[in-house]
Design a protein around this motif. Structure first.
Motif, short mmCIF file in Angstrom:
data_model
loop_
_atom_site.label_atom_id
_atom_site.label_comp_id
_atom_site.label_asym_id
_atom_site.label_seq_id
_atom_site.Cartn_x
_atom_site.Cartn_y
_atom_site.Cartn_z
N LEU A 191 0.70 -1.02 0.25
CA LEU A 191 -0.42 0.42 0.43
C LEU A 191 1.00 1.20 0.01
N THR A 192 1.63 1.14 0.86
CA THR A 192 2.62 2.59 0.89
C THR A 192 3.36 2.52 -0.42
N MET A 193 3.91 1.63 -0.92
CA MET A 193 4.56 1.51 -1.99
C MET A 193 3.38 2.21 -4.16
N ALA A 194 2.36 1.43 -3.53
CA ALA A 194 1.42 2.24 -4.67
C ALA A 194 0.87 3.22 -4.19
N ALA A 195 0.87 3.77 -3.04
CA ALA A 195 0.66 5.42 -2.30
C ALA A 195 0.78 6.20 -3.90
N VAL A 196 2.44 5.88 -4.12
CA VAL A 196 3.54 7.05 -4.37
C VAL A 196 3.23 6.99 -5.89
N ILE A 197 3.25 5.74 -6.89
CA ILE A 197 2.66 5.78 -7.51
C ILE A 197 1.99 5.98 -8.16
N TYR A 198 0.56 5.30 -7.12
CA TYR A 198 -1.16 5.73 -7.41
C TYR A 198 -1.07 7.21 -8.18
N ALA A 199 -0.07 7.87 -6.76
CA ALA A 199 -1.00 8.98 -7.49
C ALA A 199 -0.12 9.56 -8.96
N GLN A 200 0.79 9.00 -9.04
CA GLN A 200 1.58 9.89 -10.63
C GLN A 200 0.19 9.44 -11.23
N TYR A 201 -0.55 8.04 -11.69
CA TYR A 201 -1.06 7.53 -12.23
C TYR A 201 -2.22 7.89 -12.47
N ILE B 56 9.51 3.39 -10.45
CA ILE B 56 9.45 2.37 -9.55
C ILE B 56 10.54 1.47 -8.79
N PHE B 57 11.28 1.27 -9.37
CA PHE B 57 12.71 0.77 -8.78
C PHE B 57 12.80 1.71 -7.93
N ASN B 58 12.58 3.00 -7.88
CA ASN B 58 13.35 4.27 -6.75
C ASN B 58 12.55 3.75 -5.27
N GLY B 59 11.13 3.61 -5.41
CA GLY B 59 9.78 3.33 -4.92
C GLY B 59 10.55 2.21 -4.15
N ALA B 60 10.65 0.92 -4.72
CA ALA B 60 11.08 -0.44 -4.26
C ALA B 60 12.02 -0.11 -3.22
N LEU B 61 12.90 0.46 -3.63
CA LEU B 61 14.65 0.56 -2.67
C LEU B 61 14.24 1.15 -1.52
N LEU B 62 13.24 2.48 -1.12
CA LEU B 62 12.88 2.78 -0.25
C LEU B 62 11.73 2.23 0.65
N THR B 63 10.61 1.63 -0.02
CA THR B 63 10.15 0.58 0.74
C THR B 63 10.19 -0.03 1.39
N GLU B 64 10.86 -0.91 0.89
CA GLU B 64 11.23 -2.45 1.40
C GLU B 64 12.99 -1.93 2.00
#
Lengths: 335, 362, 647, 343
Positions: free
Chosen positions: B233-243, B297-305
Motif C-alpha cells: 500500500l505504501t509503495m502503491a500510494a506514491v505511484i498511484y498518485a502519478q497514475y 518504481i525501483f526508486n519506490g521499491a528501494l525506499l519501501t523495502e
C-alpha cells in the motif's frame, strides 16, 4: 401534419471566461418530414450551435431558452433518459471533420454498429451485419469495416459518417459542414449520395454549410444566418439567385475555393470579420460591413420581414418590397 | 524523485506522429499489415539498437561509477575479527584488487560474457545468486503495488479528468498531489506507527512470520499476504498518485475531441462514453508515460523495502551501499537500469501493436 | 515484467469490448481478498507455537555471514551460532570469564611451560552418538595449522605449536615453541573442535558452508539456514552436558533495530539486544516485555594520530605534529567528562571508560585509583603551559612551539552513527577550554577507515569489542603492528609504539601464572592511560529485552547482572525456559521476579491469551471490511440504476 | 463552435504552449493562427525601436502573467506557503538561537513530548524539534533549489544545443537525454553519492546530474518551435550568430517555461535530498529534514512513540514540495491556455 422539427425563438448563450456569449439569438424555423433545409453563414454565426442544440449536445452550463420540438417532443425539457433515446434514433448528425469525429482506436464497423446495438438492442453480430450493409449503401467497400479511421481517405470517412447517421433510420439528419473538407469531385459525390438517400428514405434534412451553392443544390429551402439570427429565409434557388439581404447577397456572390480556410472565414468580396459574439454591434449587427448601410441601421433592431409569403429577410430595405438593384450587387462584388 | 507529477501526455513513440494531419491523407491502399512489415522491422531495428546502445552505456558506467568508490572490501569480508596481513593479502589476491585498472576492466568485460559477476564482498556468494534469490520478493511487492496503483489510479484518474472542476476531481487531484509530495519512506514510517504499532493489525516488517507458520500453500500464502499489505500500500500510494495525474491529463486532452461529441449524439451514456471511447484513447499515451517512469518504481521499491525490511532487491541494494559491496552494487545497478531500458523498449513495441493509428501505417 | 500485466489488460480493452472496469475490478478484488485474509493470517501464524517451543532471537547482520564454517568465523553472529552448536575445549566461565572446563575437564603444563596436557571429558559425545575424543581435537588443530584459510584466522594460537598428539582417546598433548598464556584457555570459544569422522572426509574443509544435520558437540544442530533471513537450530535431545528446555532456536534477521523492537512488542520474537536507550525506555513500559541491562564490552574511544610511521620510522599520513606529544593528549584527556558523555549518549546505560579492557573482564581490568585523570580544564591548561604551549595566535589558539602550527585538530566522526554527532559537540566545546580548536568532519565509515589506516587524521572516533583474552586487544599498541612499508594498515591503534609497553607485552605472554600475568596486563593499561594514545570514553551497556510472558531464566554472563546476547558462550540461551514449562524454578537467582507476577498459571495460558487478543480484534475487523465492501457495492449498484437518468 | 473564441491571447503568441510535448497523434492545434504575432494589428513597429517593443511586450506579458496567475487559487496558496516558509527560514537567526542546535546547548530534556516550551517536543538530546525543523529548512531548501537550478540549467543548455545545431551531436545528446530519463534516478544518484563521498556538494551534484533530462527534452522541443518562427528566420537572414540567436531570441522566449520547469524541479530535488539523507548518505553535521528523519528513525522514535520527532519534518517536506508543485503547475497552466480552467 405535425412538423418534424420546430424551433421557436431559440436563444443559446455560452458561458465562457469572458462572460456570456450569445451564439444564437432568437431563431425560429420549422421543417416538415422529408423536407430539406439549408442553413448558411460564416463561421461563428451560430449554425453549428443550432445543430448541437437540437440534440442538446451543448456544453454544460450553456444557457438555452426557447423551444425545440423534435417530432412533437420538446428536446429542451425531456428527461435525460428520453433524450438519449431520441439521440441518433430520432435525429442524427453528420459532423464536420470526419477525421476527428471518428474514434481513432475503434474499427469502422464497430463505430457504425454502436448506435444500432444501443437503440435497437441487436446483437453484436446482427448490428455489424447491418453496418456492413449501410457501408455498401454509401458506397464503401465492405472489407473496410475492419479498418481504422486513419486508414481511410477523407471522402471515405465522410461516407462512414453518413452511414453512421443512417444507422438507426432517423427521421431527421443534420449535416454539419459534411462536405467542407473534401475536394470538389468527392464533394459532388457525397452530396449526390446525401440527396439520393434523403429522397429515397423520406428523411428530413438540415444541411449546414458556409457554401450557398452547395445548399442551393441540395435543399429546397435555405436560411442564411448572421450573428446568431436568421437574416434571410426562402426557397433556395430563388434566395441563391436573388437574395434580399445584402449579407446573403454577398454569400451567394462568393465562390469559395475549396479547402482554403481563409475563404471560409472571409467570403469573397466581403470586407471585415464577422462580429465578435460577445460584443455585437447595435442595431443591425451587419451594418458595419454592409455596403448599402443606411443611417438608421445602427440603431434599429431589424427582425425578419416578409418579402413574399414564403420568403423573409431581415433588412430595412426589404420593406420597399423590391429586389436590390443590380448595381448594388455589382458594387458588392467590387468591394 | 524526479517524477514529474505534471508530466502530461508524452510524445507518442516514433511513428505515431504524422497521423494527426487532418486533411486528406491518402488511404492505406493495401490491407493493414501487408506493406508495413518492412517498415515495422525498420522501426524494430532502430528501437532495439537504441536500447542496446543504452545497455552498453549502462554496463560501462557501472564499471566506472563503482570503481570510483574507494572502499576497503577486505574489511567487509573479514568481519568483526581482526585480520593478519597475510590474510589480507590473500583476499586482495582473490578479488583481483591488486590488478591495474585496465586489467580489472578487461576482467569486467570478460565477466559480462561469462555472466560471472563475481562474489559478494560481504558473504562470498555469487552476486547473481543473491539477486535471483531476492528477485521474486521484489516482483511480488512491486507487482502487487503496480496492479493496485495502476488499476485504481487509472480508474480514478479517468473519472477525475472526465469532470474537470468538480469536487471529485479537485479532491482526487489534491489527494494525489499530497501523496506525491510525501516522501515514501516517511509515509512508510507513519503507516507502521499507525497500523502496526498502534493498531497492531499488520506485522511491522519482513516477509514471513518469525514464529513460523504451518506448511502448506494457504498458511504460507496468508502469512506472506499479511506482511505484504503495508509495504504494497505504501509503495502503491506514491505511484498511484502519478497514475491518477497522468491519466487525468490524458483524459483532459481527449475531452475536447469530436468523436466524444459524436458518441454523445449517438445516445451513449456518459460513463459509457468515458469508458468505451475516452479511456482507450487516453490510455495509449498513458502507457508510454508509465513506461517512461518505470525507473521510478525501483526508486519506490528501494525506499519501501528499506523501511519495511522487505527482503527484495531494493533492500539488497541498500545493504550493499552500506558496505559498499561493489560487485553486488554493480550487478544491481545494471539490473535496475537494464530492466528499465528493456521495459521501455517493450512499451515502445507494444505501443505499435496497441495503437491502430501507428500499427498499419508508416 | 510488471508492465506486461497492464499492457495485456489494455489489449483486451482494445480488441474486444473496450471496458475500463477490468483492471479496476482486478485491483479491487486483489485488495478485497488480501486485506481481510491477511488480517486473519496473524492468529494463524502465532497459534502454532503451542506444541513446540521455539526461542526466536532477533538480530541484525545475519545477512553478513558468508557461511557457517565454524573454523573460519569472522563475525560476532557466527561466533554466537558456533557457541550454540559446538563446545570449545575450554570455556569462559559464566560467572567471571575465567577459563573453565568445556570438552576438556582439566589441563596442566610442564615447568618450562612448553608442554601442555589436556584431559578430555569422557562423557562428551557428538550429536550422532559418537564420543568426542582427543583425536578429534588433534585433527582440528592439525587442520588449523595446515589449512591456510583457517590458519589465517587462528594462527596466533596454533603457529606456536610444535606438535599436537593424542596419546589416548582422552589425552591431548601439545608442545609449543615459546611459553604462551594463550595455552591456558586455547582461545576459549573462538576455536571449536570438529568431528574427525565427518570432517576427515571433507575434501576442502575451508569451503564447508554449513549443512543442516551435521553432528555437533553443542546443544543444537543446524536445521535450516535461509540466507539473510533466519537460521533455525533444533535442540539436541540427549546433549551430553544437559539438553535445553525447548525444541528450537531461531535467529531471525532484522534490517533495523526499530523493526526488531516492534517485532518483540508484537510477539514475533522473544529476545533482542543492541537496543538504544530510547528503545530500551520504550520497552520498559511494555507489559509483556522484561528489559535487561548489563555492562557490555563495546568500547567507544577517541583515537589520536600519535605520529603515523613505519617500523623504520618513515613518516606517513598528515597527522598534526603536536599530537605526538603525550602532554597535549593528556591535557585533552583532562577535559573529557566521561560521566556526562555516559548520560548524554547512553542515558546512563554505560560505564565511563578507562582502558581497553572493560570491567566485565575483572581478571585483567585495571582501576585507575590514584592515577585517575581528573576532569579539569585548569589541570589541562597547566599541563600545556608547562609543556611549552604557552604562546597563542591572534585567534587565541595555542601554538605548537616546535612546528609553529596552531593547535587546531581535525576530528573525524562517522556520518552513519548519530550518537557521534551528539558526542562531538561536547568534545569540541570541552577542548576549546584548552584554547585548542577541533574541526569536526563527518565522514562515511569507509573513507574514515581509509583515512585512519593511512594516518591521514588527527583525532577520530572508534569503536571496539574487546574479547576476554586481553592480548587480542592490547597487541594493537605494540611496535610490531606498525606497517613495514609506508602503506595503510588497520592493525595498529593510533600508530602507537613504546618499547616499555612492548617489553611488558612479551612478559605477560610468557607468564603462565594468571595472577602474575594480570599484574603485567594492568601495568600496560596504566601506561596507556597516562600516555593516552586514545581516550576510552565509555563502555556501553548491553541493552536487551525479552518476552517475559513466554520465556524466563535467561542466563547472564557475568552471572551477576551481565548480558544475555553476544556472550562468550551460550549460557544465555541454554538456560532459557519457556514460561509454560517453568514449574517452580522461578526462585532461581537469575530469574526475573517480574515474570512470576505475570504467570498465575503455568500451563501455557499467557501464550493463549496473546492469541485471544488477535482473535478478539479479528471479527471486528472482518465486520468492518464487510460493511465497507457492502456499502461500496450498494452505492455502486444504486448509481448504476440511476445512471440512465443522469446527464 | 469553431475555435474562434480562443484567440484572446494571440498577442502573446510567443509565451504560448509551454507543454511542448503535445505532438500527440490526433491533437489539434487549438490556435490555428500559428505564430500569432501578425495579429497584433495595433502595433506600429516603425514608431519604436524593436527592442523597446520587445520590452513593452514582455512587460505586458508579465502583467498578463501576474493577472492570470492570481486567478489560480491553488497556485496562490502554494506561493503564500512558500513565502511564509522562506520568511521563516531567512529570518530564523533573528528569532531563534542557532547555538541551541548543538547538543551541548540542548535546552530541554530527553524526548519531551510537545509542551508550552517546546511546541514540537524535543529529540533524544533535548533539542527543540521545531528549531531543528526551522533550521533544517535552510539546508533542505538550499539543496533543493541549487540542485534544481543546476539541473534545469544543464537541461536548458543541452536541450537548446540539441535543437539548434542538429545533426549527429544533437542525435547523441538526445540519446543521452533519453538514457537519463529512463534510468531509475534515485539508484543512479545513490551510486554517485556513494562514489563521490557524501556531502552537501555531492548530493547537489548527484541530484542535478540525474534530473536534468526531462527539462532538456522540453527545452529542445520548445526551442525548435521558436526557431521556426518568422522573426528568427529574419534574424538568421540578417546574419545573427548562434549566440545572438540563442541569447536574444530563443532564451527570453524560453524563460517562462524554464521557470516553471525549475519550480517543479525543486519539489523533486527536495524529495530526492530527503531520500538520500534518509538512506544515510546525507551530511549529519547539517540538519536537513531528511537527516532529521533519519535520526528519528535510528534513535528509536517509532518504538518510543515519539511521533513529534517524525511528524514535523515529514510534514514540512510534504508542505514545501506540495507548495512548489502547486506553484509550478499554476505557472504551467497560465503559460499553457489549453490547461486553463481544467485545473
Amino acid at each position: 401534419m405535425m412538423p418534424l422539427l420546430e424551433i421557436d425563438d431559440l436563444h443559446v448563450t455560452y458561458r465562457g471566461s469572458r462572460g456570456a456569449i450569445p451564439a444564437v439569438r432568437g431563431l425560429s424555423f420549422s421543417l416538415e418530414p422529408g423536407e430539406t433545409l439549408g442553413l448558411a453563414g460564416e463561421s461563428g454565426c451560430g449554425k453549428s450551435t443550432v445543430a448541437a442544440a437540437v440534440l442538446r449536445l451543448l456544453p454544460a452550463g450553456t444557457e438555452v431558452t426557447g423551444r425545440i420540438m423534435l417530432d412533437g417532443d420538446d428536446v429542451l425539457t425531456m428527461t435525460f433518459g428520453k433524450l438519449r433515446a431520441v439521440r441518433w434514433a430520432g435525429a442524427s448528425i453528420v459532423f464536420q471533420g470526419a477525421m476527428h469525429s471518428l474514434n481513432p482506436v475503434h474499427r469502422i464497423g464497430q463505430q457504425i454498429a454502436e448506435p444500432i446495438i444501443l437503440h435497437e438492442k441487436l446483437s453484436h453480430e446482427a448490428a455489424e451485419k447491418r453496418a456492413v450493409e449501410l457501408m455498401a449503401q454509401v458506397g464503401l467497400p465492405t472489407w473496410r469495416a475492419r479498418s481504422y479511421p486513419h486508414q481511410l481517405s477523407g471522402g471515405q470517412r465522410q461516407r462512414v459518417m453518413i452511414a453512421m447517421a443512417l444507422a438507426c433510420s432517423p427521421k431527421l439528419i443534420i449535416a454539419d459542414e459534411a462536405t467542407t473538407a473534401l475536394d470538389v469531385m468527392i464533394q459532388a459525390q457525397v452530396l449526390k449520395l446525401i440527396k439520393t438517400l434523403v429522397a429515397e428514405r423520406d428523411i428530413g434534412l438540415v444541411m449546414i454549410s458556409h457554401d450557398l451553392s452547395v445548399l442551393a443544390d441540395t435543399c429546397r429551402r435555405l436560411g442564411v444566418m448572421y450573428a446568431g439570427k436568421l437574416v434571410e429565409h426562402g426557397p433556395s434557388h430563388e434566395v441563391f439567385a436573388a437574395a434580399r439581404h445584402p449579407y446573403a447577397q454577398a454569400l451567394s456572390a462568393a465562390f469559395p475555393t475549396v479547402g482554403d480556410p481563409a475563404e471560409r472565414r472571409n467570403p469573397h468580396g466581403l470586407a471585415g470579420d464577422p462580429p465578435d459574439p460577445a460584443d455585437l454591434p447595435t442595431g443591425c449587427p451587419f451594418h458595419p460591413r454592409c455596403p448599402v448601410v443606411m443611417a438608421e441601421c445602427d440603431s434599429t433592431t431589424v427582425e425578419l420581414r416578409p418579402a413574399r409569403p414564403d420568403w423573409q429577410a431581415a433588412c430595412l430595405r426589404v420593406e420597399d418590397n423590391s429586389a436590390p438593384t443590380s448595381t448594388t450587387a455589382m458594387a458588392l462584388g467590387e468591394t | 524523485m524526479a517524477i514529474d507529477p505534471t508530466a502530461r501526455v508524452p510524445a507518442a513513440p516514433t511513428g505515431a506522429a504524422g497521423t494527426s494531419g487532418n486533411h486528406d491523407t491518402p488511404p492505406g491502399v493495401g490491407r493493414p499489415g501487408s506493406g508495413s512489415r518492412r517498415e515495422f522491422l525498420r522501426f524494430l531495428g532502430v528501437k532495439v539498437s537504441g536500447a542496446a546502445v543504452s545497455l552498453v552505456l549502462v554496463l560501462f558506467s557501472a564499471f566506472f561509477i563503482f570503481r570510483m568508490i574507494g572502499g576497503d572490501p577486505v574489511r567487509a569480508i573479514g568481519g568483526d575479527a581482526p585480520m593478519t596481513p597475510e590474510q589480507r593479502a590473500e583476499i586482495e589476491e582473490r578479488l583481483g584488487l591488486n590488478e591495474p585498472m585496465t586489467v580489472q576492466f578487461w576482467e569486467y568485460v570478460r565477466s559480462l560474457f561469462t555472466l560471472d559477476w563475481g562474489t559478494s564482498y560481504v558473504n562470498n556468494q555469487q552476486v547473481t545468486t543473491l539477486m535471483w534469490d531476492r528477485l521474486p520478493n521484489t516482483l511480488l511487492l512491486t507487482g502487487t503495488a503496480l496492479v493496485l496503483a495502476a488499476g485504481l489510479g487509472i480508474w480514478i484518474g479517468a473519472r477525475a479528468g472526465w469532470r474537470p472542476g468538480s469536487f471529485f476531481e479537485k479532491s482526487q487531484v489534491g489527494i494525489s498531489l499530497a501523496l506525491w509530495s510525501a516522501p515514501t519512506f516517511w509515509l512508510g514510517m507513519i503507516v507502521i506507527i499507525v497500523f502496526s504499532v498502534q493498531l497492531g493489525l499488520f506485522p511491522v516488517n519482513g516477509m514471513r512470520s518469525g514464529r513460523g507458520v504451518a506448511d502448506g500453500f494457504w498458511p504460507q500464502f496468508l502469512d506472506v499476504s499479511h506482511h505484504l499489505v503495508l509495504p504494497a500500500l505504501t509503495m502503491a500510494a506514491v505511484i498511484y498518485a502519478q497514475y491518477v495525474l497522468i491519466m487525468r491529463s490524458s483524459i483532459l486532452e481527449e475531452r475536447g475531441n469530436d468523436y466524444l461529441t459524436v458518441a454523445k449524439a449517438k445516445g451513449l451514456r456518459d460513463d459509457v462514453i468515458r469508458r468505451r471511447h475516452a479511456v482507450p484513447n487516453a490510455l495509449l499515451p498513458t502507457v508510454t508515460l508509465i513506461a517512461l517512469q518505470f525507473g521510478a518504481i525501483f526508486n519506490g521499491a528501494l525506499l519501501t523495502e528499506t523501511i519495511f525490511s522487505w527482503p527484495g532487491l531494493g533492500l539488497l541494494f541498500y545493504q550493499a551501499i552500506r558496505v559498499p559491496d561493489i560487485p553486488l552494487l554493480q550487478l544491481l545497478f545494471v539490473f535496475f537500469a537494464g530492466t528499465t531500458i528493456l521495459a521501455n523498449l517493450f512499451a515502445d513495441i507494444i505501443y505499435r501493436f496497441l495503437d491502430p493509428r501507428v500499427r498499419g501505417t508508416s | 515484467m510488471c508492465s506486461s500485466t497492464r499492457l495485456r489488460g489494455t489489449r483486451i480493452t482494445m480488441t474486444t469490448t473496450p471496458d475500463m472496469r477490468r483492471p479496476f475490478r482486478l485491483a479491487a478484488v486483489t485488495l478485497a481478498l488480501t486485506l481481510p485474509a491477511s488480517v486473519l493470517a496473524a492468529p494463524v501464524a502465532l497459534a502454532d507455537s503451542d506444541e513446540t517451543h521455539t526461542l526466536i532471537v532477533g538480530t541484525a547482520g545475519l545477512d553478513n555471514i558468508p557461511h557457517m564454517n565454524p573454523l573460519d568465523s569472522g563475525w560476532l553472529i557466527q561466533g554466537e551460532l558456533n557457541n550454540l552448536m559446538y563446545d570449545p575445549m575450554i570455556r569462559w566461565s559464566q560467572d567471571d570469564y575465567s577459563p573453565s572446563p568445556g570438552l576438556v575437564t582439566e589441563w596442566d603444563f610442564s615447568d618450562d611451560g612448553l608442554t601442555w596436557t589436556y584431559t578430555m571429558n569422557p562423557d562428551a559425545t557428538w550429536s550422532d552418538g559418537e564420543p568426542i575424543t582427543a583425536h578429534d581435537a588433534k585433527f582440528t588443530y592439525d587442520l588449523l595449522m595446515e589449512n591456510p584459510v583457517f590458519n589465517g584466522r587462528h594462527g596466533e594460537l596454533v603457529n606456536n605449536f610444535t606438535s599436537v598428539e593424542a596419546t589416548d582417546d582422552h589425552t591431548l598433548v601439545i608442545e609449543i615453541e615459546e611459553p604462551s598464556a594463550l595455552m591456558a584457555h586455547l582461545n576459549g570459544t573462538s576455536i571449536m573442535i570438529m568431528p574427525e569422522h565427518v570432517w576427515g572426509d571433507i575434501e576442502n574443509p575451508d569451503e564447508y558452508h554449513g549443512e543442516p544435520g551435521q553432528p555437533t558437540s553443542g546443544a543444537f544442530e543446524l536445521a535450516e539456514w535461509r540466507e539473510g533471513e533466519f537460521v533455525r537450530l533444533t535442540a539436541v535431545e540427549d546433549y551430553w552436558a544437559g539438553p535445553v528446555a525447548y525444541d528450537e532456536f531461531i535467529l531471525q534477521n532484522f534490517q533495523t533495530p526499530e523493526a526488531m523492537v516492534q517485532a518483540l512488542q508484537a510477539g514475533e520474537v522473544d529476545l533482542i539486544g543492541n537496543l538504544n536507550p530510547q528503545q530500551y525506555a520504550a520497552l520498559e513500559a511494555a507489559d509483556h516485555v522484561t528489559t535487561s541491562t548489563g555492562p557490555g564490552r563495546r568500547l567507544q574511544s577517541l583515537n589520536f594520530n600519535v605520529g603515523a610511521r613505519t617500523q623504520d620510522g618513515e613518516e606517513i599520513g598528515d597527522g598534526h605534529p603536536a599530537l605526538r606529544d603525550p602532554a597535549v593528549r593528556l591535557a585533552i584527556h583532562h577535559v573529557i567528562d566521561k560521566e556526562q558523555l555516559v548520560q548524554v549518549a547512553m542515558d546512563g546505560h554505560a560505564i565511563p571508560g578507562v582502558s581497553l579492557v572493560p570491567p566485565i573482564f575483572s581478571d585483567y581490568y585495571w582501576e585507575p585509583g590514584d592515577e585517575f585523570i581528573e576532569v579539569s580544564a585548569d589541570i589541562g591548561n597547566q599541563i600545556l603551559d608547562d609543556a611549552g604551549y604557552d604562546e597563542r595566535n591572534d585567534a587565541g589558539v595555542r601554538i605548537d612551539p616546535e612546528s609553529g602550527e596552531p593547535l587546531e585538530f581535525r576530528l573525524h566522526y562517522h556520518s552513519d552513527r548519530p550518537t557521534y554527532a551528539i558526542v562531538k559537540d561536547f568534545i569540541v566545546d570541552w577542548v576549546a577550554e584548552l584554547d585548542i580548536v577541533l574541526n569536526d568532519i563527518a565522514m562515511d565509515t569507509t573513507p574514515l577507515n581509509e583515512a585512519g589506516d593511512a594516518g591521514n587524521y588527527d583525532i577520530e572516533f572508534g569503536t571496539w569489542n574487546p574479547g576476554p583474552e586481553a592480548t587480542g586487544t592490547l597487541v594493537y599498541h605494540t611496535c610490531d603492528r606498525l606497517p613495514t612499508e609506508p602503506e595503510p594498515t588497520d592493525l595498529t591503534f593510533a600508530f602507537y609504539c613504546n618499547e616499555d609497553y612492548d617489553a611488558l607485552f612479551e612478559a605477560q605472554l610468557a607468564e603462565s601464572d594468571l595472577e602474575a600475568r594480570s599484574e603485567i596486563l594492568r601495568e600496560m593499561q596504566a601506561l596507556l592511560y597516562e600516555e593516552t594514545p586514545s581516550i576510552q570514553m565509555y563502555y556501553e551497556n548491553q541493552l536487551e529485552a525479552y518476552n517475559s510472558e513466554r520465556w524466563t531464566n535467561f542466563g547472564t554472563q557475568p552471572s551477576a547482572g551481565g548480558m544475555i546476547r553476544e556472550q562468550q558462550g551460550a549460557f544465555g540461551y541454554e538456560a532459557a525456559t519457556p514460561v509454560s514449562m517453568d514449574g517452580g524454578s522461578g526462585d532461581d537467582a537469575t530469574d526475573d521476579d517480574a515474570t512470576d507476577d505475570d504467570t498465575p498459571a503455568d500451563d501455557g495460558e499467557p501464550a493463549a491469551a496473546s492469541d485471544d487478543d488477535g482473535a478478539g480484534a479479528t471479527p471486528w475487523i472482518i465486520a468492518a471490511v464487510v460493511i465497507v465492501v457492502a456499502a461500496g457495492v450498494l452505492l455502486f449498484v444504486r448509481r448504476r440504476r440511476t445512471a440512465d437518468e443522469r446527464e | 463552435m469553431s475555435g474562434d473564441g480562443l484567440n484572446e491571447r494571440s498577442g502573446r503568441g510567443e509565451e504560448r504552449a509551454p507543454s511542448a510535448e503535445k505532438a500527440k497523434a490526433g491533437a489539434r492545434p487549438i490556435n490555428p493562427s500559428g505564430d500569432g504575432l501578425n495579429e497584433r494589428s495595433g502595433d506600429r513597429p516603425t514608431l519604436k525601436s524593436g527592442r523597446a517593443i520587445a520590452w513593452a511586450r514582455r512587460r505586458a506579458a508579465l502583467a498578463d502573467f501576474v493577472r492570470l496567475y492570481s486567478k489560480q487559487r491553488a497556485g496562490v496558496a502554494g506561493l503564500l506557503v512558500l513565502i511564509v516558509i522562506t520568511a521563516a527560514t531567512v529570518f530564523a537567526p533573528f528569532y531563534t538561537d542557532e547555538s541551541e542546535l548543538r547538543a551541548v546547548n540542548a535546552p530541554g530534556g530527553r524526548l519531551e513530548s510537545p509542551n508550552s516550551t517546546f511546541w514540537f517536543g524535543t529529540d533524544e538530546v533535548g533539542r527543540s524539534i521545531l528549531l531543528q525543523v526551522i533550521w533544517g529548512a535552510r539546508v533542505s531548501l538550499q539543496i533543493g533549489i541549487v540542485a534544481a537550478v543546476l539541473a534545469v540549467g544543464l537541461g536548458t543548455l543541452i536541450g537548446m544545443t540539441a535543437a539548434h545545431f542538429g545533426g549527429w551531436p544533437s542525435w547523441l545528446l538526445m540519446r543521452l537525454t533519453d538514457w537519463f530519463i529512463v534510468l531509475p534516478n534515485l539508484v543512479l544518484a545513490i551510486a554517485l553519492v556513494v562514489a563521490l563521498g557524501a556531502s552537501r556538494f555531492t548530493i547537489i551534484v548527484a541530484i542535478a546530474l540525474t534530473s536534468w533530462a526531462a527539462t532538456a527534452r522540453l527545452v529542445r522541443a520548445q526551442t525548435m518551435a521558436i526557431e521556426g518562427r518568422p522573426y528568427l528566420e529574419r534574424a538568421k537572414a540578417l546574419g545573427a550568430g548562434h549566440w545572438h540567436q540563442m541569447s536574444r531570441h530563443v532564451l527570453p522566449n524560453l524563460m517562462p517555461l524554464i521557470l516553471a520547469a525549475a519550480t517543479l524541479q525543486v519539489s523533486s530535488a527536495i524529495l530526492a535530498e530527503a531520500a538520500l539523507s534518509f538512506l544515510g548518505l546525507g551530511d549529519p553535521s547539517q540538519i536537513s529534514w531528511g537527516t532529521l528523519l533519519e535520526r528519528a528513525f535510528h534513535a528509536g522514535a517509532i518504538s518510543y512513540g515519539a511521533w513529534w520527532y517524525m511528524l514535523p519534518p515529514g510534514l514540512a517536506i510534504l508542505f514545501v514540495v506540495l507548495a512548489f508543485t502547486l506553484c509550478g503547475r499554476a505557472m504551467e497552466t497560465v503559460l499553457n491556455p489549453r490547461l486553463r480552467g481544467s485545473r
